[in-house]
Design a protein around this motif. Sequence first.
Motif, PDB file in Angstrom:
ATOM      1  N   LEU A   3      -0.295   0.208   5.273  1.00  0.00           N
ATOM      2  CA  LEU A   3      -0.923  -1.113   5.223  1.00  0.00           C
ATOM      3  C   LEU A   3      -0.901  -1.779   6.598  1.00  0.00           C
ATOM      4  N   ALA A   4       0.216  -1.627   7.311  1.00  0.00           N
ATOM      5  CA  ALA A   4       0.323  -2.234   8.646  1.00  0.00           C
ATOM      6  C   ALA A   4      -0.721  -1.646   9.589  1.00  0.00           C
TER       7      ALA A   4
ATOM      8  N   GLY B 136      -1.086   0.935  -2.996  1.00  0.00           N
ATOM      9  CA  GLY B 136      -1.558   1.989  -2.099  1.00  0.00           C
ATOM     10  C   GLY B 136      -2.950   2.467  -2.463  1.00  0.00           C
TER      11      GLY B 136
ATOM     12  N   LEU C 103       3.857  -0.066  -6.118  1.00  0.00           N
ATOM     13  CA  LEU C 103       3.490   0.508  -4.818  1.00  0.00           C
ATOM     14  C   LEU C 103       2.295   1.444  -4.943  1.00  0.00           C
TER      15      LEU C 103
ATOM     16  N   VAL D  21       3.548   3.278   2.055  1.00  0.00           N
ATOM     17  CA  VAL D  21       2.559   2.250   1.735  1.00  0.00           C
ATOM     18  C   VAL D  21       2.596   1.116   2.762  1.00  0.00           C
ATOM     19  N   PHE D  22       3.796   0.674   3.132  1.00  0.00           N
ATOM     20  CA  PHE D  22       3.848  -0.455   4.062  1.00  0.00           C
ATOM     21  C   PHE D  22       3.440  -0.073   5.477  1.00  0.00           C
ATOM     22  N   VAL D  23       3.839   1.119   5.917  1.00  0.00           N
ATOM     23  CA  VAL D  23       3.390   1.563   7.241  1.00  0.00           C
ATOM     24  C   VAL D  23       1.864   1.726   7.220  1.00  0.00           C
TER      25      VAL D  23
ATOM     26  N   PRO E  44      -4.541  -7.266   2.010  1.00  0.00           N
ATOM     27  CA  PRO E  44      -3.372  -7.804   1.284  1.00  0.00           C
ATOM     28  C   PRO E  44      -3.707  -8.162  -0.161  1.00  0.00           C
TER      29      PRO E  44
ATOM     30  N   ALA F 263      -3.745  -5.044  -2.191  1.00  0.00           N
ATOM     31  CA  ALA F 263      -2.390  -4.565  -2.435  1.00  0.00           C
ATOM     32  C   ALA F 263      -1.762  -5.351  -3.583  1.00  0.00           C
TER      33      ALA F 263
ATOM     34  N   VAL G  81       7.688   3.286  -0.468  1.00  0.00           N
ATOM     35  CA  VAL G  81       7.674   1.957   0.141  1.00  0.00           C
ATOM     36  C   VAL G  81       7.396   2.076   1.637  1.00  0.00           C
TER      37      VAL G  81
END
Lengths: 346, 254
Positions: free
Chosen positions: A219-220, A85, A81, A215-217, A295, A298, A212
């Motif tokens: 990235l979104a 990130g 992650l 990083v995912f928020v 993506p 990442a 998690v």
Amino acid sequence: MSIADDKEAGAGWLAIFLGLALIVLAVAVALAAAIGDYSIGVGTVFLAVTNGLGLTAADIPPIEQSVVWDLRLSRALVAALAGAGLAICGAILQALLRNALAEPFVLGVSAGASTGAVAVIVLGIGAGSVSLSMGAFAGAFAAFAMVALLSNGATSGPNHTILAGVAASQLFNALTSYIVTTSGNAQQARDVMFWLLGSFGGVRWPDFQLLVVVVFVGLAICLLMSRSLDAFTFGDEDAAALGVPVARIRLILFGVTAMITATIVSMVGTIGFVGLVVPHAARYVVGPMHLRLLPACAAVGAIFLVLADIASRVVAEQQTIPIGVVTAMVGVPFFAIILYRARPQQ
Amino acid sequence: MSISAHNLVWGVRHKTIVADVSLSVAPGETLGLIGPNGSGKSSLLRLLAGLKQPLSGRVEILGQDIARVPRRTLARQVAFVQQNAATDTNVSVRDVVRLGRTPHRSALSGWSAADEAVVSAALERVDMTGHRAQAWQTLSGGERQRVHIARALAQSPQVMFLDEPTNHLDIHHQIEILRMVRDLDLTSIVALHDLNLAAMFCDRIVVLKAGAVVDCGTPDAVLTETLLRDVFRVNAEVCAGPIPCQTHIRFKAA
């Protein structure tokens, strides 16, 4: 010229690339869980993971279960992650600042985090590892706030923002050195040095759970704004002419990158090189458009840091080399190849 | 009117750069903006395109006050071609032209056949179809400018602004670019340095001096020896050509 030049072929190529990357990442994480001073077979690793997920109740030694699940898997996933990130942040800052040398720490976030961490380690503000992270996080945001203030909320153009970042970095680095030299002893100086170079030692599941989400928020949000990021190709004014609300996008994306970077730095220290180099490598494979680039960054960043973490644990027996040392030593030769192959064909 | 500006004022600190400018442009017209260095051409162009906010005054494009139109909506009607916009990013010609579709696409919408058709038509219009896969860095100056115009066309605008689009181009490419702009089915406003080119390709010319409009009208009406001396501080001989719009300026050394 990028390989993924044709649009239709590009989409399929990206899907294959990401699919492969996920498989490689899974293998890398499995290796990370198997390799170490206490070597564990891949079969046992698999069972330990399924046990940990509650899918199986295989009978394996509790010590191996614990090493795989509690120590190595969480560590490997945090490494993945963090790599993801940092690479995303690097790609975004390179686009917004239109500078190939931009990286996640260009906004002074790592310098601020160091000052915060040092304040905790040396001055003993608070105690224990939780407050070290808190201190680093607070320092990181103090530095970012200073940069935002100096660059009028990041509306003053790329170079102005970079200079503000340099000023903040210098100030906070000076503060760090001042605290270490005036208040620290030799052991503390060593601790600080070690922390500054980055380490995945001591990360556990709670770190993973926080990271998690961040990083995912992050990235979104960045993916939603990827079209706008593309529009910065020819500069701020050009982006504005293409209908992008420049000031708002810059501020949101600077905020997101600062948030991701600060969270990572507060957990694992300053891991250099990933955020600078992975975006360039990924751009070479999938092209410069951000819906594909982010993506890919990442995925590549995640694999890179998991592998670097394995290397940091096996290169020297009985000790762990700082991860920042490994990223540079592994990354530079790799990057040299890309630079060589991507040299302008004159 | 396609574009109308009312009493535009803009400046920095204590310096007024655009001083009370009003003008209007008819649909389909090509308007030339000329004036010496520092006369406020670029600033005025940016005010008209909504890239700068005036201190006072307003701009209407297609009947709407642009200060009240969202940035993205405006970008679907108005395109802006900068002079020598450059990038270090390794993009292809097609990537660049595709950027022109940005204001027409939402964050999640895919690339549609309609988008592709617009991009292909834009490339065709500037005669760059054969270069679509070529890397931006390998293009010549003239080709880059044509790609910028294709990108502007991909916005499907009704109004196009061009800031000295022929800078640094050789005479062949200068003429080629301006002919292309004139023949587009658009309202365009072009800031230009070359007075003869302005005379050749503009329907009307606005002359700026120190941020104010000195004169406005057809090239033969505006480009007089007196105006050239007063505004541009040059001695010149203006020859009316045998056919309209063939006004020619011959500069004198002393």
